[in-house]
Enzyme design. Structure first.
Site, PDB file in Angstrom:
ATOM      1  N   GLU A   7      36.316 -29.682  11.250  1.00  0.00           N
ATOM      2  CA  GLU A   7      35.690 -29.235  10.003  1.00  0.00           C
ATOM      3  C   GLU A   7      35.723 -27.716   9.897  1.00  0.00           C
ATOM      4  OE1 GLU A   7      32.665 -32.001  11.394  1.00  0.00           O
ATOM      5  OE2 GLU A   7      31.990 -32.142   9.324  1.00  0.00           O
ATOM      6  N   ARG A  46      20.956 -45.070  12.296  1.00  0.00           N
ATOM      7  CA  ARG A  46      20.725 -45.444  10.891  1.00  0.00           C
ATOM      8  C   ARG A  46      21.249 -46.848  10.616  1.00  0.00           C
ATOM      9  NH1 ARG A  46      23.567 -40.305   9.156  1.00  0.00           N
ATOM     10  NH2 ARG A  46      22.011 -38.670   9.473  1.00  0.00           N
ATOM     11  N   ARG A  57      29.220 -23.671   6.607  1.00  0.00           N
ATOM     12  CA  ARG A  57      29.119 -25.081   6.243  1.00  0.00           C
ATOM     13  C   ARG A  57      27.781 -25.300   5.544  1.00  0.00           C
ATOM     14  NH1 ARG A  57      27.201 -30.158   9.707  1.00  0.00           N
ATOM     15  NH2 ARG A  57      27.635 -31.726   8.152  1.00  0.00           N
ATOM     16  N   HIS A  76      30.011 -35.706   4.943  1.00  0.00           N
ATOM     17  CA  HIS A  76      31.152 -35.582   5.873  1.00  0.00           C
ATOM     18  C   HIS A  76      32.447 -35.267   5.115  1.00  0.00           C
ATOM     19  CE1 HIS A  76      29.273 -38.658   8.962  1.00  0.00           C
ATOM     20  NE2 HIS A  76      28.932 -37.421   9.287  1.00  0.00           N
ATOM     21  N   ASN A 118      28.293 -23.015  11.430  1.00  0.00           N
ATOM     22  CA  ASN A 118      27.788 -24.340  11.085  1.00  0.00           C
ATOM     23  C   ASN A 118      26.372 -24.450  11.652  1.00  0.00           C
ATOM     24  OD1 ASN A 118      27.206 -27.046  10.901  1.00  0.00           O
ATOM     25  ND2 ASN A 118      29.161 -27.753  11.748  1.00  0.00           N
TER      26      ASN A 118
END
Ligand code: ADP
Length: 352
Positions: free
Chosen positions: A333, A214, A64, A153, A7
């Site tokens: 993940e 954000r 990923r 995600h 990743n």
């Protein structure tokens, strides 16, 4: 099958080594190499360090990849064509796809005799209905530039949805779930009968929930207004929404939820930041329960979701039926990437 999962970020590579078979999933090793570009000169050097550490013969590699555009509806084995497409979507994920490509190219050079797979954050959302992924702007912009909600995600949402089904001892295909990934980035997904039917992140990860830095959803007309009042250009305003807003922007203290929770009792702005954060999640949960006609469980994951079970239960109060379960499930993940890689390689071997 010994599978290495990579990743890659712009300055780090996380890795996990698994031994996957039909009936068992074993984690053999894991780690992270940070400060690439400083302490470690390049992704190439980082990869060499990781591979040197591996004392097992690697049989496949799973990567990923953040953005698979509207081409990759599923995970895929990597060939030249796949690499070209991933390159094409670098434009949509300039911070994420290029480092993945560096690692993919380098690891395919070094481990050239084994299959490599790409697992995309976006592919879980490729089957969403048009009414969920289109923006109500002139349709030609979708046709010309593929402007749509891509969602992110996805690998995490897919993992926790699968895990929730096994905890509830019911088939995923018969469940309505709302999965909330609350980490530095935050997103929420409605999963109906095993498929994502809507999600909060959009064309980029900026849309949706209030996050560490954000803003999530804002009225687009705020942008030119701030530009004019503060004499800023568009890049500065987008930067403001991506890096200086969210928990940090409201609290003026931190983007880190631990800090916000610590200060909440004595600092009004920290309390306000938490309130906005929770309220936005509540609104989305209500909306997704509404479009699915109810939900069987709300699932929380990510650094915030996994560590604040009481606050998460509180967010769900009154917004979903009392019968809906609230589940806290640590995400993985990399395990999902290893599973996909295993399935792809197994299938390719069968077809040979
Ligand atoms: P990333 O999205 O980068 O993978 P994580 O999933 O680790 O990040 O989530 C990071 C967020 O989780 C930060 O806001 C951090 O403050 C928060 N977090 C970590 N531990 C806790 C905790 N015990 N309580 C509340 N928030 C936490």
């Amino acid at each position: 099958m010994i599978i290495l999962v990579l990743n890659s970020g712009s300055s780090s590579i996380k890795y996990k080594l698994f031994d996957i078979s039909k009936n068992s999933e074993k984690l053999l090793d894991k780690g992270v190499l940070e400060r690439i570009g400083e302490k470690i000169s390049s992704h190439k050097e980082a990869l060499a360090i990781i591979l040197k550490k591996m004392n097992r013969d690697i049989e496949a590699v799973g990567h990923r990849v953040v953005h698979g555009g509207d081409v990759f509806k599923e995970s895929t084995l990597i060939d030249e064509g796949a690499i070209k497409s991933i390159e094409r979507f670098s434009e949509l994920a300039p911070l994420h796809n290029p480092p993945s490509l560096l690692t993919i190219n380098e690891s395919r050079n070094i481990l050239s005799g084994i299959p490599h797979a790409a697992v995309f954050d976006t592919s879980f959302y490729q089957d969403m209905p048009e009414r969920a992924y289109l923006y109500a702007i002139p349709y030609k912009f979708f046709e010309k530039y593929r402007i749509r909600k891509y969602g992110f995600h996805g690998t995490s949402h897919r993992y926790v949805a699968t895990k929730a089904a096994s905890i509830l001892k019911r088939p995923l295909e018969k469940l309505s779930l709302i999965t909330c990934h609350l980490g530095n980035g935050c997103s929420i997904t409605a999963v109906e009968n095993g498929k994502a039917i809507d999600t909060s992140m959009g064309f980029t990860p900026l849309e949706g929930l209030v996050m560490g830095t954000r803003s999530g959803d804002v009225d687009a007309a705020i942008l030119p207004y701030i530009m004019e009042k503060e004499n800023l250009d568009i890049n500065a305003v987008i930067d403001l929404l991506n890096k200086k807003s969210g928990l940090l922007g409201i609290s003026g203290i931190s983007n880190d939820m631990r800090e916000i929770i610590k200060e909440m009792g004595k600092n009004k702005k920290a309390a306000l930041a938490f309130d906005l954060f929770s309220y936005r999640i509540k609104k989305y949960i209500g909306a997704y329960a509404g479009v699915m006609g109810g939900c069987d469980a709300v699932v929380f994951t990510g650094g915030i979701g996994e560590n604040q079970p009481l606050l998460m239960k509180d967010i769900c109060k009154g917004v979903v039926a009392k019968s809906a379960k609230v589940l806290i499930i640590p995400t993985d993940e990399e395990l999902m990437i290893a599973r996909d890689t295993f399935e792809l390689v197994k299938y390719a071997n069968l077809r040979r």
